[in-house]
Design a protein around this motif. Structure first.
Motif, PDB file in Angstrom:
ATOM      1  N   GLN A   1     -46.308  24.649 117.248  1.00  0.00           N
ATOM      2  CA  GLN A   1     -45.704  23.315 117.328  1.00  0.00           C
ATOM      3  C   GLN A   1     -46.769  22.250 117.561  1.00  0.00           C
ATOM      4  N   LEU A   2     -47.716  22.531 118.433  1.00  0.00           N
ATOM      5  CA  LEU A   2     -48.781  21.566 118.713  1.00  0.00           C
ATOM      6  C   LEU A   2     -49.671  21.352 117.491  1.00  0.00           C
ATOM      7  N   ASN A   3     -49.986  22.420 116.804  1.00  0.00           N
ATOM      8  CA  ASN A   3     -50.819  22.296 115.608  1.00  0.00           C
ATOM      9  C   ASN A   3     -50.112  21.507 114.517  1.00  0.00           C
ATOM     10  N   ALA A   4     -48.793  21.632 114.447  1.00  0.00           N
ATOM     11  CA  ALA A   4     -48.028  20.859 113.465  1.00  0.00           C
ATOM     12  C   ALA A   4     -48.099  19.362 113.762  1.00  0.00           C
ATOM     13  N   LEU A   5     -48.356  19.023 115.023  1.00  0.00           N
ATOM     14  CA  LEU A   5     -48.494  17.614 115.414  1.00  0.00           C
ATOM     15  C   LEU A   5     -49.921  17.104 115.196  1.00  0.00           C
ATOM     16  N   GLY A   6     -50.820  17.974 114.757  1.00  0.00           N
ATOM     17  CA  GLY A   6     -52.190  17.567 114.496  1.00  0.00           C
ATOM     18  C   GLY A   6     -53.182  17.965 115.560  1.00  0.00           C
ATOM     19  N   LEU A   7     -52.712  18.654 116.603  1.00  0.00           N
ATOM     20  CA  LEU A   7     -53.621  19.115 117.647  1.00  0.00           C
ATOM     21  C   LEU A   7     -54.344  20.388 117.200  1.00  0.00           C
ATOM     22  N   ASN A   8     -55.360  20.772 117.957  1.00  0.00           N
ATOM     23  CA  ASN A   8     -56.173  21.934 117.617  1.00  0.00           C
ATOM     24  C   ASN A   8     -55.995  22.984 118.713  1.00  0.00           C
ATOM     25  N   ALA A   9     -54.840  23.662 118.686  1.00  0.00           N
ATOM     26  CA  ALA A   9     -54.473  24.584 119.757  1.00  0.00           C
ATOM     27  C   ALA A   9     -54.612  26.028 119.310  1.00  0.00           C
ATOM     28  N   ARG A  10     -54.955  26.880 120.276  1.00  0.00           N
ATOM     29  CA  ARG A  10     -55.042  28.314 120.029  1.00  0.00           C
ATOM     30  C   ARG A  10     -54.429  29.037 121.211  1.00  0.00           C
ATOM     31  N   TYR A  11     -53.559  29.996 120.928  1.00  0.00           N
ATOM     32  CA  TYR A  11     -52.901  30.751 121.988  1.00  0.00           C
ATOM     33  C   TYR A  11     -53.914  31.658 122.672  1.00  0.00           C
ATOM     34  N   GLY A  12     -53.907  31.629 124.016  1.00  0.00           N
ATOM     35  CA  GLY A  12     -54.898  32.401 124.747  1.00  0.00           C
ATOM     36  C   GLY A  12     -54.342  33.532 125.580  1.00  0.00           C
ATOM     37  N   ALA A  13     -53.220  33.284 126.281  1.00  0.00           N
ATOM     38  CA  ALA A  13     -52.696  34.314 127.180  1.00  0.00           C
ATOM     39  C   ALA A  13     -51.298  33.951 127.635  1.00  0.00           C
ATOM     40  N   GLN A  14     -50.513  34.962 127.958  1.00  0.00           N
ATOM     41  CA  GLN A  14     -49.189  34.721 128.520  1.00  0.00           C
ATOM     42  C   GLN A  14     -49.291  34.420 130.019  1.00  0.00           C
ATOM     43  N   GLU A  15     -50.301  34.963 130.652  1.00  0.00           N
ATOM     44  CA  GLU A  15     -50.476  34.802 132.094  1.00  0.00           C
ATOM     45  C   GLU A  15     -50.970  33.397 132.428  1.00  0.00           C
ATOM     46  N   ILE A  16     -50.255  32.700 133.313  1.00  0.00           N
ATOM     47  CA  ILE A  16     -50.688  31.386 133.767  1.00  0.00           C
ATOM     48  C   ILE A  16     -51.996  31.533 134.550  1.00  0.00           C
ATOM     49  N   GLY A  17     -52.961  30.687 134.247  1.00  0.00           N
ATOM     50  CA  GLY A  17     -54.242  30.674 134.944  1.00  0.00           C
ATOM     51  C   GLY A  17     -55.382  31.303 134.177  1.00  0.00           C
ATOM     52  N   ARG A  18     -55.062  32.166 133.216  1.00  0.00           N
ATOM     53  CA  ARG A  18     -56.136  32.866 132.512  1.00  0.00           C
ATOM     54  C   ARG A  18     -56.975  31.912 131.656  1.00  0.00           C
ATOM     55  N   VAL A  19     -56.324  31.052 130.864  1.00  0.00           N
ATOM     56  CA  VAL A  19     -57.114  30.141 130.019  1.00  0.00           C
ATOM     57  C   VAL A  19     -57.854  29.124 130.881  1.00  0.00           C
ATOM     58  N   SER A  20     -57.273  28.752 132.024  1.00  0.00           N
ATOM     59  CA  SER A  20     -57.978  27.838 132.920  1.00  0.00           C
ATOM     60  C   SER A  20     -59.190  28.508 133.551  1.00  0.00           C
ATOM     61  N   ALA A  21     -59.109  29.819 133.772  1.00  0.00           N
ATOM     62  CA  ALA A  21     -60.278  30.547 134.277  1.00  0.00           C
ATOM     63  C   ALA A  21     -61.424  30.468 133.277  1.00  0.00           C
ATOM     64  N   ILE A  22     -61.087  30.581 131.994  1.00  0.00           N
ATOM     65  CA  ILE A  22     -62.113  30.453 130.955  1.00  0.00           C
ATOM     66  C   ILE A  22     -62.763  29.074 131.037  1.00  0.00           C
ATOM     67  N   LYS A  23     -61.910  28.033 131.107  1.00  0.00           N
ATOM     68  CA  LYS A  23     -62.418  26.668 131.144  1.00  0.00           C
ATOM     69  C   LYS A  23     -63.264  26.419 132.398  1.00  0.00           C
ATOM     70  N   MET A  24     -62.789  26.855 133.541  1.00  0.00           N
ATOM     71  CA  MET A  24     -63.479  26.539 134.785  1.00  0.00           C
ATOM     72  C   MET A  24     -64.774  27.328 134.946  1.00  0.00           C
ATOM     73  N   CYS A  25     -64.799  28.566 134.452  1.00  0.00           N
ATOM     74  CA  CYS A  25     -66.076  29.303 134.450  1.00  0.00           C
ATOM     75  C   CYS A  25     -67.087  28.597 133.559  1.00  0.00           C
ATOM     76  N   ARG A  26     -66.612  28.072 132.436  1.00  0.00           N
ATOM     77  CA  ARG A  26     -67.479  27.296 131.550  1.00  0.00           C
ATOM     78  C   ARG A  26     -68.007  26.053 132.275  1.00  0.00           C
TER      79      ARG A  26
END
Length: 288
Positions: free
Chosen positions: A146-171
Motif C-alpha cells: 500500500q505504501l509503495n502504491a503511494l510512491g513511498l520506498n518501503a520494504r517489509y522487514g519483520a512481523q516482530e515490533i522493534g526488529r527493524v528499529s534495531a537495524i536502524k539504531m545499530c546503524r
C-alpha cells in the motif's frame, strides 16, 4: 480519496507530507501550532498543500494512515496520546528513531488500531519519497504494498515490533558516531592548523569516502543543523545498547558531542541558516 495524517511537521514530516499531498488528502498536526510558531507553521502547511488541523484528534479522525514524525524524546508520549483516538480500520506508522523497547511499549497502547514499526534508513532529504523504509509489524507485508502504491520506498522487514528499529539504531551507532568523531577530529585539527594534513591522511586511508571532497562539510553540517534531535536519537541508541547488556560508552560520547555543538551555537546566538553556504571551517572558527 485516501486521507493521511502527519503528527509532526518538521523536516521529515514536512517533506513526506508535501510529496504525498500530490496523491491524497493530507492533514497535519504539530504542537508548534499551539505556540509562537503557529503562523509560520500555517504558512508552511499552505505552501505544502496540506491542511493544518486544530487538534490532534481532528487530524487523525478521518485518516486511514497516521504517520508519526516527531522527535525521539516525544515519540512514546505521542503514540500513547494518539492510540485512544483511533479505530480498528486505522494504522499508526511510527517513523521515529527510538530504541526497539520504546517501539514495543508504544505498540502496547494500540488496542484497536494497527501499530507499525517503521525504520527510516537514510536522511529524508534529498531522496524524499524514495527514502528507504523498513516496515515491521503484523500485516506489514500488505501495508508495504500500500505504501509503495503511494510512491513511498518501503520494504517489509519483520512481523516482530522493534526488529527493524534495531537495524536502524545499530546503524545509528556508526552514522551519528562518525558525525561526532568528524566534528571532534576536525575541530582539533583546525585549532592546530593541521586540517589539510589530517584530511589528506584520512583520504589516503579511506579514498572512497570523500574526505578530500564534501564529506566533512556534510557530516558536520548534520550536527550543526540537527544536533539536538540527533542527540535525542542517540540517547535512545544508548538505551538500546543497555537493553542488550552493553555500556554504550562510544554512543554516550556521541550524545555529548552532538549536543555540545548546538549548545555552543545557541550560546553565541548562531543559527544554522546564518552559515549558508555551510563550510565546517567557518563554524569552527566562529565557535573558537
Amino acid at each position: 480519496m485516501t486521507q493521511i495524517a502527519f503528527i509532526g511537521f518538521g523536516e521529515a514530516g514536512g517533506i513526506l507530507a508535501r510529496d504525498l499531498a500530490a496523491r491524497c488528502r493530507v492533514v497535519i498536526w504539530d504542537k508548534k501550532l499551539n505556540g509562537e510558531a503557529r503562523e509560520a507553521m500555517l504558512e508552511k502547511a499552505r505552501a505544502a498543500g496540506v491542511h493544518a488541523a486544530s487538534t490532534l484528534a481532528q487530524a487523525v479522525a478521518d485518516a486511514t494512515l497516521i504517520f508519526s514524525t516527531v522527535t525521539a524524546s516525544s515519540a512514546l508520549e505521542v503514540a500513547q496520546e494518539t492510540a485512544p483516538l483511533l479505530q480498528a480500520q486505522q494504522t499508526f506508522l511510527d517513523l521515529n528513531s527510538v530504541a526497539p523497547d520504546t517501539k514495543r511499549r508504544a505498540a502496547q497502547s494500540f488496542t484497536h488500531a494497527r501499530y507499525i514499526d517503521v525504520a527510516v534508513m537514510a536522511p529524508v532529504p534529498p531522496a524524499r519519497l524514495a527514502t528507504p523504509l523498513l516496515i515491521g509489524g503484523r500485516d506489514g507485508d500488505a501495508l508495504t504494498a500500500q505504501l509503495n502504491a503511494l510512491g513511498l520506498n518501503a520494504r517489509y522487514g519483520a512481523q516482530e515490533i522493534g526488529r527493524v528499529s534495531a537495524i536502524k539504531m545499530c546503524r545509528s551507532v556508526m552514522i551519528k558516531g562518525l558525525e561526532a568523531l568528524t566534528t571532534e577530529c576536525l575541530s582539533a585539527a583546525r585549532s592546530y592548523n593541521v586540517e589539510n594534513e589530517v584530511l589528506a591522511s584520512l583520504h589516503a586511508s579511506f579514498p572512497s569516502l570523500g574526505w578530500n571532497g564534501d564529506l566533512p562539510d556534510y557530516l558536520i553540517s548534520r550536527v550543526a543543523e540537527h544536533g539536538a534531535r540527533r542527540a535525542a536519537e542517540v540517547r535512545e541508541v544508548v538505551s538500546m545498547l543497555n537493553d542488550a547488556g552493553l555500556e554504550g560508552w562510544m554512543s554516550r560520547g556521541t550524545v555529548e558531542t552532538q549536543q555540545q555543538l548546538v549548545d555552543k551555537m545557541a550560546q553565541q546566538q548562531l543559527r544554522y541558516a546564518d552559515l549558508a553556504p555551510f563550510r565546517w571551517q567557518t563554524l569552527v572558527d566562529k565557535l573558537s
